[in-house]
Motif scaffolding. Structure first.
Motif, PDB file in Angstrom:
ATOM      1  N   ASN A  67      -1.237   6.865  -9.361  1.00 46.13           N
ATOM      2  CA  ASN A  67      -1.190   7.883  -8.320  1.00 46.13           C
ATOM      3  C   ASN A  67      -2.323   8.871  -8.541  1.00 46.13           C
ATOM      4  O   ASN A  67      -2.448   9.472  -9.610  1.00 46.13           O
ATOM      5  CB  ASN A  67       0.146   8.617  -8.353  1.00 46.13           C
ATOM      6  CG  ASN A  67       1.295   7.709  -7.935  1.00 46.13           C
ATOM      7  OD1 ASN A  67       1.125   6.837  -7.082  1.00 46.13           O
ATOM      8  ND2 ASN A  67       2.456   7.916  -8.534  1.00 46.13           N
TER       9      ASN A  67
ATOM     10  N   SER B  42      -3.163   8.840   3.550  1.00 47.62           N
ATOM     11  CA  SER B  42      -3.005   7.963   2.368  1.00 47.62           C
ATOM     12  C   SER B  42      -4.378   7.444   1.958  1.00 47.62           C
ATOM     13  O   SER B  42      -5.229   7.155   2.815  1.00 47.62           O
ATOM     14  CB  SER B  42      -2.085   6.779   2.683  1.00 47.62           C
ATOM     15  OG  SER B  42      -0.803   7.245   3.098  1.00 47.62           O
TER      16      SER B  42
ATOM     17  N   TYR C 180      -6.539   4.558  -0.458  1.00 48.71           N
ATOM     18  CA  TYR C 180      -6.366   3.217  -1.014  1.00 48.71           C
ATOM     19  C   TYR C 180      -7.609   2.834  -1.808  1.00 48.71           C
ATOM     20  O   TYR C 180      -8.696   3.391  -1.615  1.00 48.71           O
ATOM     21  CB  TYR C 180      -6.166   2.191   0.108  1.00 48.71           C
ATOM     22  CG  TYR C 180      -4.998   2.490   1.030  1.00 48.71           C
ATOM     23  CD1 TYR C 180      -3.749   1.944   0.787  1.00 48.71           C
ATOM     24  CD2 TYR C 180      -5.178   3.304   2.150  1.00 48.71           C
ATOM     25  CE1 TYR C 180      -2.691   2.208   1.639  1.00 48.71           C
ATOM     26  CE2 TYR C 180      -4.123   3.567   3.001  1.00 48.71           C
ATOM     27  CZ  TYR C 180      -2.880   3.020   2.746  1.00 48.71           C
ATOM     28  OH  TYR C 180      -1.839   3.287   3.588  1.00 48.71           O
ATOM     29  N   SER C 181      -7.404   1.850  -2.642  1.00 46.96           N
ATOM     30  CA  SER C 181      -8.528   1.250  -3.358  1.00 46.96           C
ATOM     31  C   SER C 181      -9.232   0.269  -2.430  1.00 46.96           C
ATOM     32  O   SER C 181      -8.587  -0.449  -1.654  1.00 46.96           O
ATOM     33  CB  SER C 181      -8.037   0.527  -4.614  1.00 46.96           C
ATOM     34  OG  SER C 181      -9.072  -0.232  -5.187  1.00 46.96           O
ATOM     35  N   THR C 182     -10.533   0.247  -2.483  1.00 45.83           N
ATOM     36  CA  THR C 182     -11.281  -0.667  -1.609  1.00 45.83           C
ATOM     37  C   THR C 182     -11.201  -2.111  -2.084  1.00 45.83           C
ATOM     38  O   THR C 182     -11.492  -3.038  -1.323  1.00 45.83           O
ATOM     39  CB  THR C 182     -12.757  -0.239  -1.549  1.00 45.83           C
ATOM     40  OG1 THR C 182     -13.285  -0.183  -2.885  1.00 45.83           O
ATOM     41  CG2 THR C 182     -12.889   1.117  -0.879  1.00 45.83           C
ATOM     42  N   SER C 183     -10.790  -2.327  -3.326  1.00 43.43           N
ATOM     43  CA  SER C 183     -10.764  -3.686  -3.871  1.00 43.43           C
ATOM     44  C   SER C 183      -9.454  -4.397  -3.550  1.00 43.43           C
ATOM     45  O   SER C 183      -9.439  -5.492  -2.984  1.00 43.43           O
ATOM     46  CB  SER C 183     -11.000  -3.659  -5.383  1.00 43.43           C
ATOM     47  OG  SER C 183     -10.006  -2.850  -6.012  1.00 43.43           O
ATOM     48  N   ASN C 184      -8.332  -3.779  -3.863  1.00 44.01           N
ATOM     49  CA  ASN C 184      -7.050  -4.460  -3.663  1.00 44.01           C
ATOM     50  C   ASN C 184      -6.181  -3.814  -2.573  1.00 44.01           C
ATOM     51  O   ASN C 184      -5.048  -4.227  -2.356  1.00 44.01           O
ATOM     52  CB  ASN C 184      -6.264  -4.500  -4.975  1.00 44.01           C
ATOM     53  CG  ASN C 184      -6.103  -3.105  -5.577  1.00 44.01           C
ATOM     54  OD1 ASN C 184      -6.305  -2.091  -4.903  1.00 44.01           O
ATOM     55  ND2 ASN C 184      -5.745  -3.065  -6.859  1.00 44.01           N
ATOM     56  N   LYS C 185      -6.703  -2.761  -1.900  1.00 43.95           N
ATOM     57  CA  LYS C 185      -5.992  -2.070  -0.818  1.00 43.95           C
ATOM     58  C   LYS C 185      -4.635  -1.521  -1.260  1.00 43.95           C
ATOM     59  O   LYS C 185      -3.702  -1.426  -0.476  1.00 43.95           O
ATOM     60  CB  LYS C 185      -5.796  -2.994   0.379  1.00 43.95           C
ATOM     61  CG  LYS C 185      -7.100  -3.442   1.015  1.00 43.95           C
ATOM     62  CD  LYS C 185      -6.842  -4.309   2.234  1.00 43.95           C
ATOM     63  CE  LYS C 185      -8.153  -4.752   2.871  1.00 43.95           C
ATOM     64  NZ  LYS C 185      -7.931  -5.597   4.068  1.00 43.95           N
ATOM     65  N   LYS C 186      -4.545  -1.178  -2.529  1.00 44.35           N
ATOM     66  CA  LYS C 186      -3.315  -0.602  -3.040  1.00 44.35           C
ATOM     67  C   LYS C 186      -3.329   0.905  -2.826  1.00 44.35           C
ATOM     68  O   LYS C 186      -4.333   1.575  -3.055  1.00 44.35           O
ATOM     69  CB  LYS C 186      -3.178  -0.921  -4.531  1.00 44.35           C
ATOM     70  CG  LYS C 186      -1.885  -0.401  -5.145  1.00 44.35           C
ATOM     71  CD  LYS C 186      -1.815  -0.757  -6.625  1.00 44.35           C
ATOM     72  CE  LYS C 186      -0.550  -0.227  -7.263  1.00 44.35           C
ATOM     73  NZ  LYS C 186      -0.482  -0.554  -8.714  1.00 44.35           N
ATOM     74  N   LYS C 187      -2.174   1.441  -2.374  1.00 47.78           N
ATOM     75  CA  LYS C 187      -2.083   2.879  -2.137  1.00 47.78           C
ATOM     76  C   LYS C 187      -2.147   3.610  -3.472  1.00 47.78           C
ATOM     77  O   LYS C 187      -1.387   3.321  -4.397  1.00 47.78           O
ATOM     78  CB  LYS C 187      -0.787   3.238  -1.417  1.00 47.78           C
ATOM     79  CG  LYS C 187      -0.670   4.730  -1.090  1.00 47.78           C
ATOM     80  CD  LYS C 187       0.702   5.079  -0.531  1.00 47.78           C
ATOM     81  CE  LYS C 187       0.908   4.472   0.845  1.00 47.78           C
ATOM     82  NZ  LYS C 187       2.181   4.945   1.453  1.00 47.78           N
ATOM     83  N   MET C 188      -3.042   4.604  -3.522  1.00 52.61           N
ATOM     84  CA  MET C 188      -3.224   5.351  -4.759  1.00 52.61           C
ATOM     85  C   MET C 188      -2.738   6.799  -4.656  1.00 52.61           C
ATOM     86  O   MET C 188      -2.623   7.485  -5.670  1.00 52.61           O
ATOM     87  CB  MET C 188      -4.707   5.343  -5.158  1.00 52.61           C
ATOM     88  CG  MET C 188      -5.227   3.951  -5.504  1.00 52.61           C
ATOM     89  SD  MET C 188      -6.924   3.988  -6.119  1.00 52.61           S
ATOM     90  CE  MET C 188      -7.793   4.618  -4.688  1.00 52.61           C
TER      91      MET C 188
ATOM     92  N   GLU D 236      -1.113  10.070  -1.579  1.00 49.97           N
ATOM     93  CA  GLU D 236      -0.923  10.513  -0.195  1.00 49.97           C
ATOM     94  C   GLU D 236      -0.705  12.025  -0.158  1.00 49.97           C
ATOM     95  O   GLU D 236      -0.337  12.645  -1.161  1.00 49.97           O
ATOM     96  CB  GLU D 236       0.254   9.786   0.460  1.00 49.97           C
ATOM     97  CG  GLU D 236       1.582  10.040  -0.206  1.00 49.97           C
ATOM     98  CD  GLU D 236       2.710   9.255   0.446  1.00 49.97           C
ATOM     99  OE1 GLU D 236       2.410   8.308   1.199  1.00 49.97           O
ATOM    100  OE2 GLU D 236       3.883   9.590   0.195  1.00 49.97           O
TER     101      GLU D 236
END
Length: 210
Positions: free
Chosen positions: A2, A79, A81-89, A91
């Motif tokens: 986070n 929100s 996100y990471s540009t590599s895995n599109k995981k929410k980091m 918000e």
């Protein structure tokens, strides 16, 4: 993981001027991040960019325009996100407040108060004018009443005064009483003339005072 989302401001107010508001998103990290917006009332606002990317150590300004003026409050959630895995980091929630209706209510209330104040003043002016007119009429009638009664009161007194004046003058013009004259009924005694002169003096003083 986070991450903190750096957004400024976190609360935006829209007023009657409907000026567009700006939200700044800062990326302090050493990598590029992606962002996206979601709203509790998506049809109420128009964003210049609802999603996109922010380079490392760069800032992006998002312009927000109010579209629906009938809302009171809404929330925007950004929100990242990471540009590599599109995981929410991370918000962040931005509060949007619309004071359009509140200002309209205040304007209506002020207009209603002004209208009531004008009506009250107009009614007060009308009642004051009516009262003044009634007072003037009452004063005019009262003056005429007083004048009439004064005239009626003075008329008999003046008649008596002038009658006494004429009689006194006639008595003073008659000859003194002399014995053996055949015109005894046109002659008056000295005492009677003195009384007539006294009455004439009193009448003269009364006429001078009046």
């Amino acid at each position: 993981m986070n991450l903190l989302v750096f957004v400024h401001p976190t609360e935006i107010e829209f007023t009657n001027n409907n000026e567009p508001q700006i939200v700044s998103i800062y990326n302090p990290y050493d990598f590029t991040i992606k962002f996206s917006f979601k709203s509790t009332k998506p049809n109420a606002f128009i964003l210049s960019s609802a999603e996109g990317e922010i380079l490392s150590r760069h800032t992006l300004d998002i312009i927000i325009n109010l579209y629906d003026k009938n809302i009171d409050e809404a929330k925007l959630r950004i929100s990242i996100y990471s540009t590599s895995n599109k995981k929410k980091m991370g918000e962040k929630t931005i509060r949007l407040i619309c004071k359009q209706n509140e200002s309209s209510d205040i304007t209506k209330s002020s207009s209603s108060s002004s209208s009531k104040y004008y009506q009250q003043n107009q009614n007060l002016d009308d009642s004051t004018s009516s009262s003044s007119t009634a007072t003037l009429l009452y004063n005019d009638v009262g003056s005429e009443f007083v004048k009439t009664h004064q005239y009626r009161d003075k008329s008999p007194n003046q008649f008596l005064i002038y009658s006494a004046l004429i009689i006194s003058v006639i008595i003073l013009m008659l000859p003194y009483e002399q014995g053996g004259s055949h015109l005894n009924y046109f002659q008056v005694s000295t005492n009677f003339k003195l009384v007539a002169a006294y009455i004439l003096g009193i009448v003269t003083v009364i006429l001078i005072r009046n």
